[in-house]
Design a protein around this motif. Structure first.
Motif, PDB file in Angstrom:
ATOM      1  N   GLN A  89       0.880  -1.174   0.000  1.00  0.00           N
ATOM      2  CA  GLN A  89       0.000   0.000   0.000  1.00  0.00           C
ATOM      3  C   GLN A  89       0.912   1.217   0.000  1.00  0.00           C
ATOM      4  O   GLN A  89       1.944   1.225   0.686  1.00  0.00           O
ATOM      5  CB  GLN A  89      -0.870   0.016   1.256  1.00  0.00           C
ATOM      6  CG  GLN A  89      -1.621   1.333   1.431  1.00  0.00           C
ATOM      7  CD  GLN A  89      -2.627   1.290   2.562  1.00  0.00           C
ATOM      8  OE1 GLN A  89      -3.173   0.236   2.865  1.00  0.00           O
ATOM      9  NE2 GLN A  89      -2.867   2.428   3.180  1.00  0.00           N
ATOM     10  N   ILE A  90       0.534   2.236  -0.789  1.00  0.00           N
ATOM     11  CA  ILE A  90       1.404   3.410  -0.906  1.00  0.00           C
ATOM     12  C   ILE A  90       0.608   4.643  -0.522  1.00  0.00           C
ATOM     13  O   ILE A  90      -0.455   4.917  -1.100  1.00  0.00           O
ATOM     14  CB  ILE A  90       1.932   3.523  -2.352  1.00  0.00           C
ATOM     15  CG1 ILE A  90       2.717   2.256  -2.699  1.00  0.00           C
ATOM     16  CG2 ILE A  90       2.807   4.762  -2.516  1.00  0.00           C
ATOM     17  CD1 ILE A  90       2.920   2.048  -4.174  1.00  0.00           C
ATOM     18  N   ASP A  91       1.103   5.403   0.438  1.00  0.00           N
ATOM     19  CA  ASP A  91       0.421   6.595   0.928  1.00  0.00           C
ATOM     20  C   ASP A  91       1.297   7.825   0.713  1.00  0.00           C
ATOM     21  O   ASP A  91       2.481   7.808   1.087  1.00  0.00           O
ATOM     22  CB  ASP A  91       0.152   6.485   2.437  1.00  0.00           C
ATOM     23  CG  ASP A  91      -0.668   5.256   2.788  1.00  0.00           C
ATOM     24  OD1 ASP A  91      -1.778   5.148   2.268  1.00  0.00           O
ATOM     25  OD2 ASP A  91      -0.185   4.413   3.568  1.00  0.00           O
ATOM     26  N   ALA A  92       0.709   8.877   0.128  1.00  0.00           N
ATOM     27  CA  ALA A  92       1.424  10.158   0.053  1.00  0.00           C
ATOM     28  C   ALA A  92       1.489  10.730   1.467  1.00  0.00           C
ATOM     29  O   ALA A  92       0.504  10.708   2.203  1.00  0.00           O
ATOM     30  CB  ALA A  92       0.686  11.109  -0.875  1.00  0.00           C
ATOM     31  N   VAL A  93       2.658  11.235   1.833  1.00  0.00           N
ATOM     32  CA  VAL A  93       2.857  11.761   3.190  1.00  0.00           C
ATOM     33  C   VAL A  93       3.199  13.242   3.087  1.00  0.00           C
ATOM     34  O   VAL A  93       4.054  13.623   2.283  1.00  0.00           O
ATOM     35  CB  VAL A  93       4.024  11.006   3.883  1.00  0.00           C
ATOM     36  CG1 VAL A  93       4.282  11.568   5.267  1.00  0.00           C
ATOM     37  CG2 VAL A  93       3.728   9.516   3.974  1.00  0.00           C
ATOM     38  N   GLU A  94       2.515  14.066   3.845  1.00  0.00           N
ATOM     39  CA  GLU A  94       2.833  15.510   3.927  1.00  0.00           C
ATOM     40  C   GLU A  94       2.776  16.206   2.579  1.00  0.00           C
ATOM     41  O   GLU A  94       3.674  16.959   2.229  1.00  0.00           O
ATOM     42  CB  GLU A  94       4.231  15.710   4.546  1.00  0.00           C
ATOM     43  CG  GLU A  94       4.350  15.227   5.970  1.00  0.00           C
ATOM     44  CD  GLU A  94       5.789  15.101   6.438  1.00  0.00           C
ATOM     45  OE1 GLU A  94       6.692  15.521   5.696  1.00  0.00           O
ATOM     46  OE2 GLU A  94       5.989  14.569   7.532  1.00  0.00           O
ATOM     47  N   GLY A  95       1.747  15.921   1.760  1.00  0.00           N
ATOM     48  CA  GLY A  95       1.588  16.639   0.485  1.00  0.00           C
ATOM     49  C   GLY A  95       1.630  15.706  -0.707  1.00  0.00           C
ATOM     50  O   GLY A  95       1.719  14.489  -0.559  1.00  0.00           O
ATOM     51  N   PRO A  96       1.559  16.293  -1.934  1.00  0.00           N
ATOM     52  CA  PRO A  96       1.562  15.464  -3.148  1.00  0.00           C
ATOM     53  C   PRO A  96       2.900  14.737  -3.320  1.00  0.00           C
ATOM     54  O   PRO A  96       3.919  15.176  -2.788  1.00  0.00           O
ATOM     55  CB  PRO A  96       1.363  16.492  -4.274  1.00  0.00           C
ATOM     56  CG  PRO A  96       1.016  17.774  -3.618  1.00  0.00           C
ATOM     57  CD  PRO A  96       1.513  17.729  -2.214  1.00  0.00           C
ATOM     58  N   ALA A  97       2.860  13.655  -4.081  1.00  0.00           N
ATOM     59  CA  ALA A  97       4.080  12.875  -4.316  1.00  0.00           C
ATOM     60  C   ALA A  97       3.972  12.201  -5.677  1.00  0.00           C
ATOM     61  O   ALA A  97       2.877  12.067  -6.241  1.00  0.00           O
ATOM     62  CB  ALA A  97       4.267  11.824  -3.219  1.00  0.00           C
ATOM     63  N   ALA A  98       5.109  11.815  -6.217  1.00  0.00           N
ATOM     64  CA  ALA A  98       5.122  11.066  -7.482  1.00  0.00           C
ATOM     65  C   ALA A  98       6.256  10.055  -7.422  1.00  0.00           C
ATOM     66  O   ALA A  98       7.286  10.297  -6.782  1.00  0.00           O
ATOM     67  CB  ALA A  98       5.336  12.005  -8.666  1.00  0.00           C
TER      68      ALA A  98
END
Ligand SMILES: [Fe+2]
Length: 254
Positions: free
Chosen positions: A169-178
């Motif tokens: 499972q992949i979660d963006a942490v502290e804002g957008p991510a790529a």
């Protein structure tokens, strides 16, 4: 392989991914030194890649804005696909997650391009039994060992194999991510490689996918914390969908 200094980095990565995973034999991975050497070269190239190499500008957080609420939580930018691997970029808006899913019989290389992601990985355990040999709580649940790591653009890639870290499972942490995503071989439902989704039935401690995300953020980068849990296959979660966006970086051909 001759060194190629003129090609864009993403082109070198594509060529190296093809050289690494063409004719991939899962049963020989641990003993095949030629495979490990090629994989190490791929890891070296992928570690160096940044958003600018793909002409991707880091997105700003617009948390709660109408534009953001109307956009998909996750967008995929397809770069290329061969019979040996597929490669693209996943863009996660602030607070977005890619729910727990698997990659049957596949390898994966995930490299953050901007922002920060928390990757919660699972390894299915032999025989579907828990850490102390106990049977699953329902007939369809499988036991899995969990580990958590945090990755930013300065981290090396997160790797998965047919047996290790294959569910995540992949979660963006502290804002957008790529992140750049290489899957080898590509998903192919006609060849037994379809994507399945799972939910954690029983969390044995805080900070799991059902736990408090803040506690996950408090974990040190790439610190692994292992626990045994039960997983149940579920349909694709309704709050997750993936949009598409064209790739505008350097041309890639393999
Ligand atoms: Fe994945």
């Amino acid at each position: 392989m001759p060194r190629d200094s003129k090609s864009p980095l993403i082109q070198k990565i594509a060529r190296q991914a093809y050289a690494t995973f063409r004719g991939f034999d899962a049963s020989a991975v641990g003993t095949d030194q030629a495979f490990l050497d090629k994989q190490n070269e791929l890891i070296e190239l992928v570690t160096a890649v940044r958003a600018a190499d793909l002409k991707i500008a880091p997105r700003q957080s617009q948390a709660g804005s109408k534009a953001e609420l109307a956009s998909p939580p996750v967008t995929y930018m397809h770069i290329c696909e061969t019979d040996a691997f597929s490669m693209g970029v996943f863009l996660l808006r602030s607070g977005a997650s890619i729910p727990l899913h698997d990659h049957p019989g596949m390898n994966g290389v995930l490299k953050v391009l901007y922002g920060k992601v928390s990757v919660t990985c699972f390894d299915k355990l032999e025989g579907g039994r828990g850490a102390r040999g106990e049977p699953p709580p329902t007939q369809s649940a499988a036991a899995a060992r969990r580990s958590v790591g945090e990755y930013s653009e300065d981290s090396g890639p997160c790797l998965l194999t047919p047996l290790r870290h294959n569910l995540h499972q992949i979660d963006a942490v502290e804002g957008p991510a790529a992140f750049l995503d290489i899957l080898a071989p590509p998903y192919d439902p006609d060849d037994g490689r379809d994507c399945h989704y799972y939910k954690v039935l029983q969390a044995t401690g805080a900070g799991g996918p059902d736990g408090d995300p803040k506690e996950r953020r408090d974990e040190e980068e790439e610190k692994e914390k292992e626990e045994v849990m039960w997983l149940l296959e579920i349909p694709q979660p309704e709050d997750f969908w993936c949009g598409g966006e064209p790739y505008r970086g350097p041309a890639v051909s393999v």
